[in-house]
Design a protein around this motif. Structure first.
Motif, PDB file in Angstrom:
ATOM      1  N   ALA A   1       0.735  12.053 -10.232  1.00  0.00           N
ATOM      2  CA  ALA A   1      -0.387  11.693  -9.355  1.00  0.00           C
ATOM      3  C   ALA A   1      -1.656  12.429  -9.776  1.00  0.00           C
ATOM      4  O   ALA A   1      -2.745  11.839  -9.839  1.00  0.00           O
ATOM      5  CB  ALA A   1      -0.040  12.016  -7.905  1.00  0.00           C
TER       6      ALA A   1
ATOM      7  N   SER B   1       2.597   1.987  -3.283  1.00  0.00           N
ATOM      8  CA  SER B   1       1.748   2.478  -4.372  1.00  0.00           C
ATOM      9  C   SER B   1       1.680   4.003  -4.400  1.00  0.00           C
ATOM     10  O   SER B   1       1.137   4.584  -5.336  1.00  0.00           O
ATOM     11  CB  SER B   1       0.333   1.903  -4.239  1.00  0.00           C
ATOM     12  N   SER B   2       2.226   4.650  -3.377  1.00  0.00           N
ATOM     13  CA  SER B   2       2.243   6.114  -3.325  1.00  0.00           C
ATOM     14  C   SER B   2       3.538   6.649  -3.923  1.00  0.00           C
ATOM     15  O   SER B   2       4.486   5.898  -4.171  1.00  0.00           O
ATOM     16  CB  SER B   2       2.110   6.592  -1.877  1.00  0.00           C
ATOM     17  N   SER B   3       3.589   7.938  -4.128  1.00  0.00           N
ATOM     18  CA  SER B   3       4.790   8.563  -4.678  1.00  0.00           C
ATOM     19  C   SER B   3       5.984   8.305  -3.767  1.00  0.00           C
ATOM     20  O   SER B   3       5.939   8.638  -2.576  1.00  0.00           O
ATOM     21  CB  SER B   3       4.585  10.070  -4.809  1.00  0.00           C
TER      22      SER B   3
ATOM     23  N   TYR C   1       5.031   6.031 -11.147  1.00  0.00           N
ATOM     24  CA  TYR C   1       5.980   6.941 -10.514  1.00  0.00           C
ATOM     25  C   TYR C   1       7.413   6.622 -10.904  1.00  0.00           C
ATOM     26  O   TYR C   1       7.755   5.490 -11.242  1.00  0.00           O
ATOM     27  CB  TYR C   1       5.853   6.857  -8.991  1.00  0.00           C
TER      28      TYR C   1
ATOM     29  N   GLU D   1       0.837  -1.203   0.000  1.00  0.00           N
ATOM     30  CA  GLU D   1       0.000   0.000   0.000  1.00  0.00           C
ATOM     31  C   GLU D   1       0.875   1.257   0.000  1.00  0.00           C
ATOM     32  O   GLU D   1       0.630   2.201  -0.763  1.00  0.00           O
ATOM     33  CB  GLU D   1      -0.909  -0.010   1.226  1.00  0.00           C
TER      34      GLU D   1
END
Length: 213
Positions: free
Chosen positions: A199, A154-156, A211, A151
């Motif tokens: 994003a 999955s972010s920058s 990314y 999780e």
């Protein structure tokens, strides 16, 4: 990054048999600062904070003594309800020397820290969560840790690393003015980054972002 034990326990700590048979020779100069402000053993626990990415400890079975201090250095600790955790050194006539007091004071009340240090009590995963030693509880800590790691991944990566730098500064006792300035500086850099633009574009196009790291 996920930190876990390869077996039934996270880590049972120091090898008492080796210590009794002369293992103290390797501990003869603990006051030497070999890794910045720390010695080798303190660095082993503190290094997780120095990594640019979040570190998640998945704790099953026992996490005792040095093993517990390894877990304290992680950013997040996920424990099994029946896990057994302890700052156990007092039982062997010792004190925690792998940055245990530095890390404990960031997590629990000072009276709780003293209780754990003075008594060497063993607490369950449920108790650890109540005391602040654990972040979350899960029947399968390793699976939960891997899911959380995915999780976060999955972010920058730019934003995740910036968030960890800020969290480190906050827990290290940065002043309010210094922390406010650090927030602004980090945000300024992120606003100009490719990953921030990606994003926003991915959100507008209803797709997953791709990314750069």
């Amino acid at each position: 990054m996920v930190l876990s034990g390869n077996g039934r326990s996270f880590s049972v700590g120091i090898d008492l048999d080796a210590l009794a048979q002369g293992g103290t020779k390797i501990l003869s100069n603990l006051a030497a600062r070999t890794h910045g402000d720390a010695n080798l053993f303190q660095h082993v626990a503190m290094q997780w904070r120095e990594l640019p990415v979040p570190v998640i400890a998945a704790i099953q079975g026992h996490a005792l003594g040095g093993g517990m201090q390894l877990a304290l250095g992680a950013d997040i600790r996920i424990v099994a309800p029946d896990a057994r955790l302890s700052i156990r050194e007092i039982a062997w006539g010792l004190i925690p020397d792998m940055a245990g007091t530095v890390l404990l004071r960031q997590l629990v009340r000072t009276d709780v820290m003293r209780d754990l240090l003075f008594s060497g009590k063993i607490v369950s995963g449920e108790e650890a969560l109540e005391l602040g030693l654990a972040t979350r509880m899960a029947a399968d800590p390793l699976t939960a840790a891997r899911e959380l790691a995915q999780e976060i991944a999955s972010s920058s990566p730019d934003a995740v690393k910036a968030a960890k730098r800020l969290a480190n500064a906050a827990t290290a006792g940065a002043s309010d003015p210094d922390l406010l300035l650090a927030e602004a500086a980090e945000q300024q850099g992120l606003l100009a980054s490719h990953n921030h633009r990606e994003a926003l574009l991915a959100y507008a196009e209803k797709r997953l972002p791709v990314y750069r790291d």
